[in-house]
Design a protein around this motif. Structure first.
Motif, PDB file in Angstrom:
ATOM      1  N   GLY A 194       7.529  22.888 -12.892  1.00  0.00           N
ATOM      2  CA  GLY A 194       7.693  23.476 -12.080  1.00  0.00           C
ATOM      3  C   GLY A 194       9.181  24.296 -12.407  1.00  0.00           C
ATOM      4  N   GLU A 195       9.786  24.971 -11.185  1.00  0.00           N
ATOM      5  CA  GLU A 195      10.860  25.792 -11.589  1.00  0.00           C
ATOM      6  C   GLU A 195      12.030  25.197 -12.066  1.00  0.00           C
ATOM      7  OE1 GLU A 195      11.144  28.523  -8.409  1.00  0.00           O
ATOM      8  OE2 GLU A 195       9.078  29.379  -8.711  1.00  0.00           O
ATOM      9  N   LEU A 196      13.020  25.698 -12.609  1.00  0.00           N
ATOM     10  CA  LEU A 196      14.298  25.257 -12.671  1.00  0.00           C
ATOM     11  C   LEU A 196      15.241  25.304 -11.544  1.00  0.00           C
ATOM     12  CD1 LEU A 196      13.574  25.875 -15.724  1.00  0.00           C
ATOM     13  CD2 LEU A 196      15.766  26.632 -16.239  1.00  0.00           C
ATOM     14  N   SER A 197      16.201  24.379 -11.307  1.00  0.00           N
ATOM     15  CA  SER A 197      17.223  24.337 -10.234  1.00  0.00           C
ATOM     16  C   SER A 197      18.413  23.956 -10.657  1.00  0.00           C
ATOM     17  CB  SER A 197      16.579  23.623  -9.157  1.00  0.00           C
ATOM     18  OG  SER A 197      17.232  23.596  -7.955  1.00  0.00           O
ATOM     19  N   THR A 198      19.200  23.599  -9.664  1.00  0.00           N
ATOM     20  CA  THR A 198      20.644  23.191 -10.105  1.00  0.00           C
ATOM     21  C   THR A 198      20.831  21.957  -9.372  1.00  0.00           C
ATOM     22  OG1 THR A 198      21.935  24.194  -8.275  1.00  0.00           O
ATOM     23  CG2 THR A 198      21.651  25.140 -10.454  1.00  0.00           C
ATOM     24  N   PHE A 199      21.715  20.883  -9.626  1.00  0.00           N
ATOM     25  CA  PHE A 199      21.786  19.641  -8.690  1.00  0.00           C
ATOM     26  C   PHE A 199      22.561  20.030  -7.605  1.00  0.00           C
ATOM     27  CE2 PHE A 199      22.330  17.382 -13.286  1.00  0.00           C
ATOM     28  CZ  PHE A 199      20.980  17.022 -13.124  1.00  0.00           C
ATOM     29  N   GLY A 200      23.544  21.096  -7.544  1.00  0.00           N
ATOM     30  CA  GLY A 200      23.982  21.279  -6.193  1.00  0.00           C
ATOM     31  C   GLY A 200      22.803  22.027  -5.146  1.00  0.00           C
ATOM     32  N   ASP A 201      21.983  22.951  -5.734  1.00  0.00           N
ATOM     33  CA  ASP A 201      20.895  23.384  -4.677  1.00  0.00           C
ATOM     34  C   ASP A 201      20.124  21.871  -4.408  1.00  0.00           C
ATOM     35  OD1 ASP A 201      21.645  25.826  -4.795  1.00  0.00           O
ATOM     36  OD2 ASP A 201      19.990  26.539  -6.430  1.00  0.00           O
ATOM     37  N   GLU A 202      19.805  21.169  -4.913  1.00  0.00           N
ATOM     38  CA  GLU A 202      18.856  20.094  -4.546  1.00  0.00           C
ATOM     39  C   GLU A 202      19.823  19.153  -3.906  1.00  0.00           C
ATOM     40  OE1 GLU A 202      15.693  20.192  -5.397  1.00  0.00           O
ATOM     41  OE2 GLU A 202      16.547  22.046  -6.199  1.00  0.00           O
ATOM     42  N   ARG A 203      20.964  18.905  -3.969  1.00  0.00           N
ATOM     43  CA  ARG A 203      21.736  18.151  -3.028  1.00  0.00           C
ATOM     44  C   ARG A 203      21.966  18.713  -1.497  1.00  0.00           C
ATOM     45  NH1 ARG A 203      27.306  15.578  -5.381  1.00  0.00           N
ATOM     46  NH2 ARG A 203      27.095  14.382  -3.444  1.00  0.00           N
ATOM     47  N   HIS A 204      21.793  19.934  -1.545  1.00  0.00           N
ATOM     48  CA  HIS A 204      21.782  20.783  -0.347  1.00  0.00           C
ATOM     49  C   HIS A 204      20.549  21.086   0.284  1.00  0.00           C
ATOM     50  CE1 HIS A 204      23.601  23.669   2.576  1.00  0.00           C
ATOM     51  NE2 HIS A 204      22.490  24.590   2.414  1.00  0.00           N
ATOM     52  N   HIS A 205      19.437  21.122  -0.552  1.00  0.00           N
ATOM     53  CA  HIS A 205      18.024  21.553   0.051  1.00  0.00           C
ATOM     54  C   HIS A 205      17.125  20.420  -0.056  1.00  0.00           C
ATOM     55  CE1 HIS A 205      19.309  25.627   1.048  1.00  0.00           C
ATOM     56  NE2 HIS A 205      19.615  25.583  -0.175  1.00  0.00           N
ATOM     57  N   ASN A 206      16.978  19.529  -0.954  1.00  0.00           N
ATOM     58  CA  ASN A 206      15.913  18.671  -1.399  1.00  0.00           C
ATOM     59  C   ASN A 206      15.829  17.599  -0.167  1.00  0.00           C
ATOM     60  OD1 ASN A 206      14.716  16.361  -2.688  1.00  0.00           O
ATOM     61  ND2 ASN A 206      14.925  17.512  -4.462  1.00  0.00           N
ATOM     62  N   PRO A 207      14.347  17.644   0.150  1.00  0.00           N
ATOM     63  CA  PRO A 207      14.093  16.946   1.442  1.00  0.00           C
ATOM     64  C   PRO A 207      14.108  15.343   1.195  1.00  0.00           C
ATOM     65  CG  PRO A 207      12.121  17.827   0.599  1.00  0.00           C
ATOM     66  CD  PRO A 207      13.261  18.291  -0.159  1.00  0.00           C
ATOM     67  N   PHE A 208      14.086  15.053  -0.282  1.00  0.00           N
ATOM     68  CA  PHE A 208      13.825  13.499  -0.524  1.00  0.00           C
ATOM     69  C   PHE A 208      15.188  12.894  -0.983  1.00  0.00           C
ATOM     70  CE2 PHE A 208       9.590  15.464  -1.332  1.00  0.00           C
ATOM     71  CZ  PHE A 208       9.071  14.688  -0.666  1.00  0.00           C
ATOM     72  N   VAL A 209      16.191  13.764  -1.821  1.00  0.00           N
ATOM     73  CA  VAL A 209      17.155  13.213  -2.085  1.00  0.00           C
ATOM     74  C   VAL A 209      18.508  14.032  -1.745  1.00  0.00           C
ATOM     75  CG1 VAL A 209      17.238  14.222  -4.559  1.00  0.00           C
ATOM     76  CG2 VAL A 209      18.097  11.774  -4.246  1.00  0.00           C
ATOM     77  N   GLY A 210      18.463  15.155  -1.097  1.00  0.00           N
ATOM     78  CA  GLY A 210      19.516  15.633  -0.609  1.00  0.00           C
ATOM     79  C   GLY A 210      20.320  15.158   0.153  1.00  0.00           C
ATOM     80  N   ASP A 211      21.902  15.477   0.300  1.00  0.00           N
ATOM     81  CA  ASP A 211      22.875  14.674   0.874  1.00  0.00           C
ATOM     82  C   ASP A 211      22.771  14.235   2.296  1.00  0.00           C
ATOM     83  OD1 ASP A 211      24.133  14.879  -1.639  1.00  0.00           O
ATOM     84  OD2 ASP A 211      25.838  16.253  -0.702  1.00  0.00           O
ATOM     85  N   LYS A 212      21.938  15.644   2.916  1.00  0.00           N
ATOM     86  CA  LYS A 212      21.625  15.118   4.439  1.00  0.00           C
ATOM     87  C   LYS A 212      20.482  14.295   4.582  1.00  0.00           C
ATOM     88  CE  LYS A 212      23.250  19.532   6.282  1.00  0.00           C
ATOM     89  NZ  LYS A 212      22.898  20.851   6.876  1.00  0.00           N
ATOM     90  N   ALA A 213      19.341  14.193   3.662  1.00  0.00           N
ATOM     91  CA  ALA A 213      18.397  13.352   3.662  1.00  0.00           C
ATOM     92  C   ALA A 213      18.745  11.927   3.471  1.00  0.00           C
ATOM     93  CB  ALA A 213      17.431  13.779   2.685  1.00  0.00           C
ATOM     94  N   LEU A 214      19.707  11.794   2.797  1.00  0.00           N
ATOM     95  CA  LEU A 214      20.293  10.408   2.275  1.00  0.00           C
ATOM     96  C   LEU A 214      20.999   9.866   3.315  1.00  0.00           C
ATOM     97  CD1 LEU A 214      20.749  10.604  -1.514  1.00  0.00           C
ATOM     98  CD2 LEU A 214      18.716   9.607  -0.244  1.00  0.00           C
ATOM     99  N   ALA A 215      22.043  10.881   3.962  1.00  0.00           N
ATOM    100  CA  ALA A 215      22.785  10.510   5.057  1.00  0.00           C
ATOM    101  C   ALA A 215      21.947   9.915   6.307  1.00  0.00           C
ATOM    102  CB  ALA A 215      23.681  11.432   5.481  1.00  0.00           C
ATOM    103  N   GLY A 216      20.701  10.491   6.520  1.00  0.00           N
ATOM    104  CA  GLY A 216      19.864  10.070   7.501  1.00  0.00           C
ATOM    105  C   GLY A 216      19.239   8.838   7.235  1.00  0.00           C
ATOM    106  N   ALA A 217      19.218   8.459   6.039  1.00  0.00           N
ATOM    107  CA  ALA A 217      18.371   7.437   5.560  1.00  0.00           C
ATOM    108  C   ALA A 217      19.294   6.052   5.868  1.00  0.00           C
ATOM    109  CB  ALA A 217      17.885   7.259   4.091  1.00  0.00           C
ATOM    110  N   ASP A 218      20.595   6.561   5.666  1.00  0.00           N
ATOM    111  CA  ASP A 218      21.358   5.210   5.969  1.00  0.00           C
ATOM    112  C   ASP A 218      21.374   4.554   7.261  1.00  0.00           C
ATOM    113  OD1 ASP A 218      22.142   5.788   3.200  1.00  0.00           O
ATOM    114  OD2 ASP A 218      23.910   6.676   4.045  1.00  0.00           O
TER     115      ASP A 218
END
Length: 218
Positions: A194-218
């Motif tokens: 797939g396509e390139l990205s940045t770690f910052g973009d994934e922390r913001h948008h990634n539904p599996f490992v983004g900051d919000k997704a992980l905060a919700g999993a705690d």
């Protein structure tokens, strides 16, 4: 200066990266999963002399052409981590299972571990051991260029599968958050598919490992 171009190979459209040192024009293939002649042509077209092969992990679409290319070019193989030995040994069976062209197992010239460094020409890449997708998965990171070659650890909008032999979801999440995120939000990463990205973009948008997704999993 590190230069790179991505060459999708195999039916799985795996992102093999041709990387090279602009000063010396010496380079490496990262994860040559197949279509060896296509990869050799890309190196020739870019005027790159291949001096080694780098392997993030030993699934067939990432390592299928390693043995043939190393033999043809008479170059060393660096990576993955020793914990992927069982996958290297099973490459012929993996290819048969998925209907891929036959592939041979190989013996890495150098097993890699977290904290190691590899060189390509005059460029130095740092190694991080990032298990979870496979137990011996490593990634390659250029601090100077803020770019990482992460195999199947992380994708744009997704993460690596953990339902293969010796995969582990919790371990993968730990690898991403503890080994990738500290490399910086601005770091561009080349995923295995797939396509390139940045770690910052994934922390913001990634539904599996983004900051919000992980905060919700705690």
């Amino acid at each position: 200066m590190l230069k790179a171009t991505v060459i999708p190979v195999t039916a799985f459209q795996q992102n093999c990266s041709l990387i090279w040192c602009e000063d010396t024009m010496k380079g490496a293939f990262v994860d040559p999963g197949g279509e060896a002649e296509k990869l050799l042509q890309a190196a020739s077209d870019n005027g790159v002399t291949i001096e080694k092969i780098l392997v993030t992990h030993a699934h067939l679409d990432h390592a299928g052409a390693v043995a043939d290319l190393a033999e043809k070019l008479n170059v060393p193989i660096e990576g993955p981590h020793r914990e992927d030995q069982f996958l290297i040994d099973s490459l012929p069976q993996q290819c048969e299972m998925y209907g891929f062209p036959p592939s041979r197992s190989f013996e890495p010239t150098r097993w890699l571990d977290g904290g190691d460094e590899v060189t390509v020409g005059e460029v130095t890449l740092q190694v991080r051991h990032c298990p979870g997708h496979t137990p011996g998965h490593v990634i390659f990171y250029s601090k100077d260029q803020s770019v990482a070659f992460v195999g199947d650890v992380l994708f744009r909008g997704s993460i690596g599968r953990t339902d293969f032999p010796r995969g582990d979801h919790a371990t993968l999440i730990k690898s991403i958050t503890e080994r990738l995120w500290p490399l910086g939000n601005e770091t561009v990463f080349v995923p295995g598919h797939g396509e390139l990205s940045t770690f910052g973009d994934e922390r913001h948008h990634n539904p599996f490992v983004g900051d919000k997704a992980l905060a919700g999993a705690d």
